[in-house]
Each structure stands twice: as structure tokens, then as C-alpha cells.
Design an enzyme around this catalytic site. Sequence first.
Site, short mmCIF file in Angstrom:
data_model
loop_
_atom_site.label_atom_id
_atom_site.label_comp_id
_atom_site.label_asym_id
_atom_site.label_seq_id
_atom_site.Cartn_x
_atom_site.Cartn_y
_atom_site.Cartn_z
N GLU A 69 -7.83 4.99 6.76
CA GLU A 69 -7.59 4.15 7.93
C GLU A 69 -6.94 4.98 9.03
O GLU A 69 -6.08 5.82 8.77
CB GLU A 69 -6.66 3.00 7.57
N GLN A 76 0.82 -1.20 0.00
CA GLN A 76 0.00 0.00 0.00
C GLN A 76 0.86 1.27 0.00
O GLN A 76 2.02 1.26 0.41
CB GLN A 76 -0.88 0.00 1.25
#
Length: 237
Positions: free
Chosen positions: A177, A93
Site C-alpha cells: 500500500e 496490521q
Amino acid sequence: MRKFLIRVATLAAAATALAPVAPTTAAAAQGMAFRPLSYNINGYNWGGYAAQGSGFTSVSASWTEPNASCNSTNDLYAPWVGIDGYGSSTVEQTGVATDCSSGSPVDQAWYEMYPANPVYLSSSSYPVSAGDHINASVTYAGSSKYTLKLNDSSRGWTYTTTKSLSASRASAEVIIESPTGSYPNFGTLNFTSATVNGKSLGSSNPVAMDPSNGAYEATTSGLGSNGTSFSETFLQE
């Protein structure tokens, strides 16, 4: 009252990878990781969309970095794109983290090949500020290699690195997140140009999530008509 929401959506100069840099935020110094999806009695630690299946080879999205304000020094979050993490133990990511540990929001570009610690990019070489236009992508390059690319077109820089990891490639995500479960007030963040395997995010029938830590912290909109855009709106810390 629902405890969490999970639903199926219907709907420039390039720089090569540099050695890891010295961390410039407390989160970086602590190796604060952005992790695979986790669930507890209070809800999920992710907001956004995750496609499920097998053989995912690419994911990308763009956004304008929000002007966040800190509610507490515990606030930490990031918009990112990645492969894996939804139902697996790895994530490949990249994105931009906003860290409030100093009392003020600090934006910093990063990538992560979880379970390895995140790598935060030098803020002097790769600066990011609110209002910057960001494009992020992760591409499977074959032989367990992944190319992670982050571009700040407002600043004129691109960071690209290729790393190896044995992973399942069973999901692809466009996500916000908070590893601490505590979001700064980022207002509304609009993801655009979101694609999976070169097609619209919506074409993959992704699952949508609203982050919750006992109460909803943000809400995820439906996908736009073209299946490539959606928004995340802050609700509470």
C-alpha cells in the site's frame, strides 16, 4: 482500457511491546496512516490479496525487504499483513514502511490499529534494511484483542504487542500500500508462506488487486501452486 483490476484468485530473542517511540521519518512524524481499502475514479490504493468472509483469526506472510529507489520525496509504501480493512473501517496490521521524504529510502518497522495512528518502532532497537527477511503476523487473541508480531530473522529481533480494538474480522490481507499514492521503485517483492486462519492464502479464494492512481503502479501475480506465494512488481510511480 481497464481502470483497475480486481479478480478472484483460483487457484532470536523475543521482545515484548515497548512504549511508542519517537518517530524517525517524516511519515512517522505526520502520523501517515495505512488505511482501509479505498477506491476512487483512478483505482485502488492496495495491491495484493484479500480474503473475505467472517470470523478471521490469523494472517501471516514472509518477504525479503526490497532494495527500493526513490522517484520523488512523495514516495511511501509498505508491505503488510492484516485483518479487516477490505469493506470495513478498521485495520489491525503490521509491516515495514519505506519512506522517501528525505530523498533517500528509509525502512522502518511499524504496526497500526487503524483508526489510531501507526506506531513506528525504534530503528536502533528494531533496524530494517533491504535484503532482510521479514515475517509478519496478526492473530485474534479473543475479547477484541489482537497480537501483532514482526520478525526480522536477518537481524535477530522479534517485536510482539497485543492491542484491543472492536473490529468485525470480516477480511484478512497480504498487501502492499502507498498512502500517498506514490510508490518508490521496489522492483519485485515476493510474498511467501502466506496463510489465513492457518491454511494457505489461496484456500480462502481471495480477491486480487493491482494498485492504480490513474495508471497501474504495480502488478500482482497469480498465486503459486501451493497457494501461499505471489509477487508484486513495480510499474511506475
